[in-house]
Design a protein around this motif. Structure first.
Motif, PDB file in Angstrom:
ATOM      1  N   PHE A  71      55.505  25.846  32.443  1.00  0.00           N
ATOM      2  CA  PHE A  71      56.043  25.887  31.095  1.00  0.00           C
ATOM      3  C   PHE A  71      55.181  26.814  30.257  1.00  0.00           C
ATOM      4  O   PHE A  71      54.034  27.089  30.593  1.00  0.00           O
ATOM      5  CB  PHE A  71      56.035  24.492  30.454  1.00  0.00           C
ATOM      6  N   HIS A  72      55.738  27.256  29.129  1.00  0.00           N
ATOM      7  CA  HIS A  72      54.950  28.057  28.201  1.00  0.00           C
ATOM      8  C   HIS A  72      54.035  27.110  27.425  1.00  0.00           C
ATOM      9  O   HIS A  72      54.510  26.186  26.768  1.00  0.00           O
ATOM     10  CB  HIS A  72      55.864  28.818  27.241  1.00  0.00           C
ATOM     11  N   ARG A  79      61.141  22.967  21.799  1.00  0.00           N
ATOM     12  CA  ARG A  79      61.402  24.398  21.949  1.00  0.00           C
ATOM     13  C   ARG A  79      61.548  24.769  23.423  1.00  0.00           C
ATOM     14  O   ARG A  79      62.425  25.563  23.786  1.00  0.00           O
ATOM     15  CB  ARG A  79      60.259  25.186  21.308  1.00  0.00           C
ATOM     16  N   GLN A  80      60.701  24.203  24.270  1.00  0.00           N
ATOM     17  CA  GLN A  80      60.778  24.488  25.705  1.00  0.00           C
ATOM     18  C   GLN A  80      62.156  24.126  26.253  1.00  0.00           C
ATOM     19  O   GLN A  80      62.784  24.902  26.978  1.00  0.00           O
ATOM     20  CB  GLN A  80      59.695  23.708  26.449  1.00  0.00           C
ATOM     21  N   ARG A 111      52.958  20.355  21.278  1.00  0.00           N
ATOM     22  CA  ARG A 111      52.894  21.577  22.077  1.00  0.00           C
ATOM     23  C   ARG A 111      52.611  21.226  23.535  1.00  0.00           C
ATOM     24  O   ARG A 111      51.872  20.288  23.830  1.00  0.00           O
ATOM     25  CB  ARG A 111      51.841  22.538  21.532  1.00  0.00           C
ATOM     26  N   VAL A 112      53.197  22.019  24.424  1.00  0.00           N
ATOM     27  CA  VAL A 112      53.093  21.727  25.851  1.00  0.00           C
ATOM     28  C   VAL A 112      51.639  21.667  26.296  1.00  0.00           C
ATOM     29  O   VAL A 112      51.258  20.822  27.109  1.00  0.00           O
ATOM     30  CB  VAL A 112      53.875  22.779  26.665  1.00  0.00           C
ATOM     31  N   ARG A 120      54.034  15.957  30.950  1.00  0.00           N
ATOM     32  CA  ARG A 120      54.568  17.167  31.588  1.00  0.00           C
ATOM     33  C   ARG A 120      55.545  16.811  32.702  1.00  0.00           C
ATOM     34  O   ARG A 120      56.537  17.512  32.916  1.00  0.00           O
ATOM     35  CB  ARG A 120      53.425  18.023  32.138  1.00  0.00           C
ATOM     36  N   THR A 127      63.926  18.940  31.948  1.00  0.00           N
ATOM     37  CA  THR A 127      64.410  20.291  32.219  1.00  0.00           C
ATOM     38  C   THR A 127      65.371  20.290  33.402  1.00  0.00           C
ATOM     39  O   THR A 127      66.420  20.940  33.377  1.00  0.00           O
ATOM     40  CB  THR A 127      63.229  21.236  32.503  1.00  0.00           C
TER      41      THR A 127
END
Length: 221
Positions: A71-72, A79-80, A111-112, A120, A127
Motif C-alpha cells: 500500500f502507499h 483514500r487507499q 494513514r497507512v 493492514r 481491498t
C-alpha cells in the motif's frame, strides 16, 4: 484449477506437477512451510509468475491479499480504498460497505504507515473484497493478528465461504488451519495431500500436525 504446474528458478525446482482444485462455498487451506512453493503457486494463479509448464484455470472474479502487493504509506485508509475502487469503477458506497465488513469504519482517516500489522491485514482484506470476488485468495492472512483478530478473521472467512465464494487460504500455521478450513492441500514443492480436513486430521490441531509431519517425512525418505 491447477493442472500439472511446474516452475523452476535455475536448478531449483519450486513446483513439480502441482494439481488440485478448490470448490465454491468452501475454504481450502494451502499448507506448507516457508519455501514450500505456496506463494509461487498463488502468483501463478494471479498471472504474476509464468509457469514453465501446466495451466491454472480461474472462473469468475478474483480478490487477493498478498504482502508483496503493498500500500502507499502516506495515504489514509479511506483514500487507499477509494483509489482502488475508482480504478475498478466502483462507488464510494462500496468502499463504505467493505470498511464495515472488516471493521475499519472507525479508522478511515488513519494513514497507512501508522496502521498496525493487524490493521493492514484488515485493509488488505477490504481491498480484496471491493470487487465482490467469486474467488478470494488469502496469503498468510493471520500474520500479525492478535488472538481476537485471529478469531475475527476465522469467522469472517467462514462467512464469506458460506455466501458461496471460493476461498483459498495459504498458511504455515497448522493450529489455525485446523480451525479455519474445510479442505487441505499440503504442498512441499509437490502436492503431498489433497482432500478434506477430516481425512487428514479430523479438525484436531495435534492430529493435523502429526499427519503433516508424517507426509513430510515420507517425502524426504
Amino acid at each position: 484449477m491447477f493442472e500439472k504446474l511446474n516452475k523452476s528458478y535455475g536448478d531449483h525446482h519450486v513446483l513439480r506437477d502441482v494439481s488440485f482444485e478448490v470448490g465454491p462455498g468452501r475454504v481450502t487451506g494451502l499448507l506448507g512451510p516457508n519455501g514450500a512453493g505456496k506463494s509461487t503457486a498463488l502468483r501463478c494463479l494471479l498471472g504474476l509468475v509464468r509457469p514453465d509448464s501446466g495451466t491454472v484455470t480461474v472462473h469468475g472474479s478474483v480478490g487477493v491479499t498478498m504482502d508483496s502487493l503493498g500500500f502507499h504509506p502516506n495515504v489514509t485508509v479511506r483514500r487507499q480504498l477509494d483509489i482502488v475502487a475508482r480504478s475498478l469503477g466502483l462507488s464510494a458506497e462500496r468502499t463504505d460497505e467493505v470498511l464495515r465488513t472488516v471493521g475499519l469504519e472507525g479508522a478511515t482517516g488513519k494513514r497507512v504507515r501508522s496502521c498496525s500489522t493487524g490493521m493492514r491485514q484488515r485493509l488488505a482484506l477490504a481491498t480484496a473484497l471491493l470487487p465482490d470476488p467469486e474467488l478470494l485468495v488469502l496469503d498468510e492472512p493471520l500474520n500479525g493478528l492478535d488472538p481476537e483478530g485471529i478469531h475475527w478473521m476465522r469467522d469472517l472467512v467462514g462467512a464469506l465461504a458460506a455466501e458461496g465464494r471460493t476461498v483459498l487460504l495459504a498458511s504455515h500455521m497448522l493450529s489455525e488451519v485446523a480451525r479455519s478450513v474445510d479442505d487441505v492441500v499440503v504442498l512441499r514443492g509437490q502436492v503431498l495431500f489433497c482432500g478434506s480436513l477430516r481425512e487428514l486430521g479430523d479438525g484436531d490441531p495435534e492430529r493435523l500436525e502429526s499427519a503433516y509431519l508424517g507426509l513430510a517425512s515420507a517425502q524426504r525418505s
